[in-house]
Every structure is written in structure tokens, then in C-alpha cells.
Design a protein around this motif. Sequence first.
Motif, mmCIF file in Angstrom:
data_model
loop_
_atom_site.group_PDB
_atom_site.id
_atom_site.type_symbol
_atom_site.label_atom_id
_atom_site.label_comp_id
_atom_site.label_asym_id
_atom_site.label_seq_id
_atom_site.Cartn_x
_atom_site.Cartn_y
_atom_site.Cartn_z
ATOM 1 N N THR A 324 61.446 25.167 57.011
ATOM 2 C CA THR A 324 60.249 24.335 57.163
ATOM 3 C C THR A 324 59.605 24.543 58.528
ATOM 4 O OG1 THR A 324 61.028 22.657 55.610
ATOM 5 C CG2 THR A 324 59.354 21.977 57.181
ATOM 6 N N THR A 327 57.777 27.861 58.709
ATOM 7 C CA THR A 327 56.619 27.857 57.819
ATOM 8 C C THR A 327 55.475 27.029 58.392
ATOM 9 O OG1 THR A 327 58.001 28.165 55.859
ATOM 10 C CG2 THR A 327 55.805 27.259 55.506
ATOM 11 N N VAL A 331 51.971 28.647 59.403
ATOM 12 C CA VAL A 331 50.848 28.410 58.494
ATOM 13 C C VAL A 331 49.816 27.468 59.096
ATOM 14 C CG1 VAL A 331 50.203 27.442 56.245
ATOM 15 C CG2 VAL A 331 52.215 28.913 56.433
ATOM 16 N N PRO A 396 53.408 25.102 51.629
ATOM 17 C CA PRO A 396 52.540 26.127 52.244
ATOM 18 C C PRO A 396 51.079 26.092 51.794
ATOM 19 C CG PRO A 396 54.506 27.090 51.193
ATOM 20 C CD PRO A 396 54.363 25.699 50.694
ATOM 21 N N ALA A 470 57.293 30.886 53.863
ATOM 22 C CA ALA A 470 56.675 29.977 52.893
ATOM 23 C C ALA A 470 57.183 30.253 51.482
ATOM 24 C CB ALA A 470 55.158 30.121 52.952
#
Length: 500
Positions: A324, A327, A331, A396, A470
Motif C-alpha cells: 500500500t 502504491t 500513484v 489504485p 498497484a
Amino acid sequence: MHATAAPHRSKPALSFWQIWNMCFGFLGIQFGFALQNANVSRIFQTLGADMDALPALWIAAPLTGLLVQPVIGYLSDRTWTGLGRRRPYFLAGALLASLALVAMPHSPTLWIAAGLLWVLDASINVSMEPFRAFVGDQLPVAQRAQGYAMQSFFIGLGSVIASLLPWLLEKAGVANTANPGQVPDTVRYAFYAGAVVLMGAIVWTVLRTREYPPDTLDAFDESAPLDRPPLERARAIRFGLLWLTIGALGLAGVAWQNLPRELYLLGALLAIYGVALLALAASKRDNGFTQVMTDIYAMPLAMRRLALVQFFSWFALFAMWIYTTPTVTAVYYGSTDPASADYNTGANWVGVLFAAYNGFAALAAIVIPWLARRFGLRGSHLLNLALGGLGLASIPFLPNENWLLLSMLGIGIAWASILSLPYALLSDSVPARKMGVYMGIFNFFIVIPQLVAVATLGYALKHLFAGDPAKVLVLGGTSMLIAGLLALRVPEPVSHRVQG
């Protein structure tokens, strides 16, 4: 409740505050566990770990559970002291975990940090395993869903505060960045607070509860007898040779194809299980090893089917805990550099998100006993895991980082369910005298998927997902949906079946 109460066919029901006191220690356990989950990848990356090396560094968590929990469960079933049966283990684990929490943010090297994770996770497991059996010991069947839901409430509450701590400390003016290779002050002070809360909550439960002596507990036993005969030696030899051969072939295949070294772990585990079965067949003595191995073979039907539910649930959770932070920071914050301000701002937001899903879990724990009465344990678990799988897979793809709170709602509902309903299903199907060892064996089905994740996710990230973390979260969401469907195969205890 008094430990000297006269035996009855069913244990007397406990009051709300008695259940509160017996579960309060989980507030501290989860405080430490949440700090570990939300910050250890950050510490490892700060000390120089590459992203695809993170699963291997996290191997401490599942391996210590695999080794520690069955042993502690077996020993606590056979312990009786002035502090009772389970409570001595609560205290010992809390003391060691508190020391590890204080030390970990000061790790000078990556390998010392990894070693301290072993100590921290093993110590948390020493405290955690008897708590699961403690609820089964103290509560009648009709109250066990309520008892495990109360544990989920404290798990959620402790995790909310622990996960928020670095973010709150930053808002209070504590430094959230540090020189390369240095852990920020926000993380260090959060770990200090975790040590205090962990120890204090465990001491509260130890002082505010009592335990039934073994003879009284046996007289209360409400569980159905185990539905499988003891293991025959010839059968143990056949299966031992089978698993040893599969494991050895797997090890040879990894070496021949020059596959990632983490995959050696899976082959080794299968081979070790085969050797353990052969040792059981050859043993002529009744000892702790043979009793635990025989209990593994004699697992009740509900436990064998719950194994698959747990496998896919915890594979998903482990993927989430590891990936997590990478990601979200990549992102939504556009950074993969652990020393950058953007990365650390994103990492703190992950702490807020983890606090959010645990907060939602605490609220969901209030509703879960009602859901169990209305839809049964299996139907409730399916619904909750479906919401969690959708939440995890959506991380994501949302418009901005604030929308991630919606993902956390589904994950929180699933988390509360994972921490309560499988244990309610299990505790109704095992005898009281073996509650500790079976809760420890049940931990295999939490640990094994984490070991599979350790052995495969780094490889999958690099070779299948082009380095995109992701996609690992999407895989985790799918795994959680599968777990929900498999829950329908688990036998529903009579006391929890939907009437009409």
C-alpha cells in the motif's frame, strides 16, 4: 466471574464489562501490530531496501507465527500458575514486544531492523495466541461471536490511534523527515508510545480477569468431539514421503531454473512437513511433538475448510500491508524516493488510511454479532469479505488520495470479520482442553499464505507486473473475494444457524 464457580453444563454468560476487561489487552497488542504494519516497510526502505526485496525482509512475521503460536498454544493448555493458564504468556510477550518497539527505530542497519522485526513479531505472537484461546475458555458458545467481535473492536481502536500517530506528531511539529538512513522522529516517538500502550493494556487484562481451573473448564466443555480418528502410522509414512518428495522436487526445480531464492521457502516447508510426518510415524513416545502432529491430522471438518478461507484472506492482507505504501506514494504523490518530502507525506497518509480502515473495523465489530444472528456466520463472512476485496482492488483507481477512505471502508469491514467470525466458527468445533493448541495450529493458515506471499510477490512484481505494486493490490482484492466464496463451504455451528 469466579474461578472457583461450580461446574455446569454450560458456562455462565459474562456481562458486557467482563467481556470488555478480558479483551482490553488486545488494544495494546494491536497497537504494536499496527505500528509494525504501517511503518516497517518505511523503515526498511529508509535503511536502503529495494522494493522487490520487501517481501523477503517481512519473512519474520509469518515464520515466527508458524513456530511460536502452536508451541505457545500447546504450553498454555498445560499451564496453571497463580496467574492462571493464559495470562503468564500475555505478560511475557508484552514485555519483550515493548522492548523491541523501543529499539527498532534506532536500527543502524537494514539487517538489524530485520532482526528486531523477528523479535517484535515473535513477542506479539506470544501474547496474541493465548488471547484467542482465552475467549473460548471464558465464554459459552452463544457469546463467542460477541467476544471475538469485542476483540475486533479493540483491534480497530488500537490500530486507529497507532496508525495515526506519525501523522498526528507531524501536525504537532515533530520532524517527519531525516537524513538518509535515519528514521524520522515521528516514527521513533510513535514506537515509544506503542511500547507504553502495549504493556499497560496487557497489565489491565491480567489484573481485571480470572480464569477457570483446568478441571472446571473441562466440566464446561460444550464442543462436539473431533470427527477424525488418530493418524495411522502407515498413512503417516505414505503422506510423509509424498510431501517430502514434492518439496525436494520443488527445491530442485527452483535451483535448476534459477528462480528467485524466496521460492526455496515453499519447497522447504513442504519437505519439512513430510519429514515431520515421517518422524511422527517413527516415534514410539507420546510427547509434545507427537501430540501436536496428531492434532494437526485430527483437525475437525470446520477447521479444514476454514483453512482455505484463511489462506486467501491473509494472502490479500499481506499484499496490502507490504504494497500500500509504495502504491499510494507512487500513484497519488508521484514519488518513489523514501528520502523525499512527497514520499514521506504519502507514507503518513497511508498511516491515516490504515487508521481509517481500523476505525471502520471497530465500528463494524459492533454490528457483526447482529449480522451473525441474522445471516449466520458464513453468510456474514461472505458479505464482509466481498466488500473488502472490492475495497482493496480499488486502491489504485480512485480520483485522488481522499477517495481512498472509501476503499478503507470495505477493507475495515472485512478486517473486523477476519478477526472474529473464523474464530467463532472454529471455537465451537474444538474441545476446551485443546483450545490453545488448535488456536495455534489455526495460525498455520494465517502464516502459510503470508509465506507464500513472501515467496511469490516479489517475483510477481518484477516479472509479471512490470514493477507496478498497484497490480499486487488488485491481485489481493481478487484473493479476498475468493475467500468469501469459500466461506460458504464451512459448516455452520448449530447455535448460530439462521432460524426459519
